[in-house]
Design an enzyme around this catalytic site. Structure first.
Site, PDB file in Angstrom:
ATOM      1  N   ARG A 258      -0.540  -2.791  -6.707  1.00 41.60           N
ATOM      2  CA  ARG A 258      -0.909  -3.815  -5.723  1.00 41.60           C
ATOM      3  C   ARG A 258      -1.933  -4.776  -6.338  1.00 41.60           C
ATOM      4  NH1 ARG A 258      -1.340  -4.813  -0.057  1.00 41.60           N
ATOM      5  NH2 ARG A 258      -3.465  -5.223   0.661  1.00 41.60           N
TER       6      ARG A 258
ATOM      7  N   TYR B 144      -9.781 -11.290  -6.981  1.00 40.42           N
ATOM      8  CA  TYR B 144      -8.924 -11.195  -8.159  1.00 40.42           C
ATOM      9  C   TYR B 144      -9.129 -12.375  -9.100  1.00 40.42           C
ATOM     10  CZ  TYR B 144      -6.694  -7.411  -5.644  1.00 40.42           C
ATOM     11  OH  TYR B 144      -6.474  -6.229  -4.986  1.00 40.42           O
TER      12      TYR B 144
ATOM     13  N   HIS C 147      -2.098   2.042  -5.981  1.00 39.24           N
ATOM     14  CA  HIS C 147      -2.829   0.835  -5.600  1.00 39.24           C
ATOM     15  C   HIS C 147      -3.031  -0.100  -6.788  1.00 39.24           C
ATOM     16  CE1 HIS C 147      -4.650  -0.705  -1.922  1.00 39.24           C
ATOM     17  NE2 HIS C 147      -5.542  -1.312  -2.676  1.00 39.24           N
TER      18      HIS C 147
ATOM     19  N   LYS D  34      -2.164  -1.984   7.349  1.00 41.45           N
ATOM     20  CA  LYS D  34      -3.519  -1.564   7.709  1.00 41.45           C
ATOM     21  C   LYS D  34      -3.997  -2.314   8.938  1.00 41.45           C
ATOM     22  CE  LYS D  34      -8.041  -1.031   5.453  1.00 41.45           C
ATOM     23  NZ  LYS D  34      -8.791  -1.291   4.197  1.00 41.45           N
TER      24      LYS D  34
ATOM     25  N   HIS E  51      -4.330  -9.134   3.486  1.00 38.05           N
ATOM     26  CA  HIS E  51      -5.800  -9.096   3.471  1.00 38.05           C
ATOM     27  C   HIS E  51      -6.340  -9.792   4.720  1.00 38.05           C
ATOM     28  CE1 HIS E  51      -5.940  -8.710  -1.196  1.00 38.05           C
ATOM     29  NE2 HIS E  51      -5.882  -7.529  -0.602  1.00 38.05           N
TER      30      HIS E  51
ATOM     31  N   ARG F 108       0.862  -1.177   0.000  1.00 39.39           N
ATOM     32  CA  ARG F 108       0.000   0.000   0.000  1.00 39.39           C
ATOM     33  C   ARG F 108       0.900   1.228   0.000  1.00 39.39           C
ATOM     34  NH1 ARG F 108      -2.226  -3.482   3.990  1.00 39.39           N
ATOM     35  NH2 ARG F 108      -4.312  -4.258   3.461  1.00 39.39           N
TER      36      ARG F 108
END
Length: 294
Positions: free
Chosen positions: A247, A279, A244, A179, A270, A153
């Site tokens: 990523r 994805y 992003h 995060k 995640h 990120r």
């Protein structure tokens, strides 16, 4: 003993009735506390916009007020409208949870369904390689490569210090504080590691890996966005590419090349496997449409 039990229950009841906040501003501050800076800023903006239009304390806002307000956002982009609704719903859930409001009118508001546009934001491998190769600035080229190779990120790459970079056998690894306050370790390929090692080392372990233009602190997210935008334009990509996107490309390309979905989840940090699995849905390997005679 019975009298003591009654007294203890009375004290517990009093404790349970302690007011957690005296006004809306305190509730909002507690609700935003501990969130990532960008999330707090975005959510704070959405709630501020609501309060400016409704002009009522939280406890007096009705379902009708909320429906009228959200109906007024109909001309906004679906993702923007969804963010506003979800932010407000989150605040009201929190306010009810801490006992600041007794009734949550937002519970009756449905979160809008939005189109999944992830596939539109996944660059192919050729585009990514071109974007990196045409970057004339050596420091920026390492930045672009690491964004893609490690799936970072923008806040993670900006916050990277030299103490987070460790050699390991023929390559190395980086420790990322991501995060939700979660830390993860990402192994780098020998090629990415060697390019990372071309950067000048900081004076101390706490020196930033990527310094600002003046060399006095960490590179800012705004500067990273400018670097990626410039690189995408040089590569002839006629899309509004953000950091992003690299990523997204990491996740998609790794899965395409056979990486286990749980490994991609761990590398990207995640919280849910469902997030990583998006994805595979954005770029499926096959479709029943290919089996038709048309």
């Amino acid at each position: 003993m019975e009298a003591l039990a009654v007294r203890d229950r009375g004290q517990a009841g009093e404790v349970g009735q302690v007011r957690q906040a005296d006004n809306d501003n305190q509730v909002i501050a507690m609700w935003l506390h501990g969130r990532p800076v960008t999330t707090a800023r975005a959510y704070g903006y959405e709630v501020g916009a609501l309060m400016a239009v409704v002009v009522k304390p939280l406890a007096q806002i009705t379902l009708g007020d909320l429906q009228t307000y959200f109906d007024g956002l109909v001309d906004l982009a679906p993702a923007t409208r969804s963010r506003s609704i979800n932010a407000v719903k989150s605040l009201f859930r929190f306010a009810q949870r801490i006992g600041y409001i007794k009734f949550n009118p937002c519970a009756a508001i449905l979160s809008p369904k939005i189109k999944n546009t992830l596939a539109e934001r996944i660059l192919n491998e050729s585009q990514v390689h071109t974007l990196i190769a045409l970057e004339p600035n050596p420091r920026n080229r390492v930045l672009l490569r690491l964004l893609y190779a490690a799936g970072l990120r923008v806040s993670e790459i900006c916050g990277l210090n030299w103490r987070d970079v460790q050699e390991r056998e023929e390559a190395g690894q980086i420790t990322v504080y991501g995060k939700g306050g979660k830390t993860r370790i990402i192994l780098l390929s020998p090629e990415t590691w060697q390019e990372l090692m071309t950067l000048p080392k900081g004076l101390t372990p706490d020196s930033p890996v990527f310094t600002s233009r003046k060399g006095k602190g960490h590179l800012s997210p705004v500067q990273v966005h400018r670097i990626v935008k410039g690189a995408s334009e040089r590569a002839g990509i006629e899309l509004s590419v953000s950091p992003h996107w690299l990523r997204h490309a990491h996740a998609s390309h790794a899965l395409d090349r056979g990486a286990p979905v749980h490994l991609v989840q761990s590398t990207l940090g995640h919280a849910s496997l469902a997030t990583t699995s998006r994805y595979t849905h954005a770029r499926p390997d096959d479709s029943s449409a290919r089996y038709l005679g048309v």
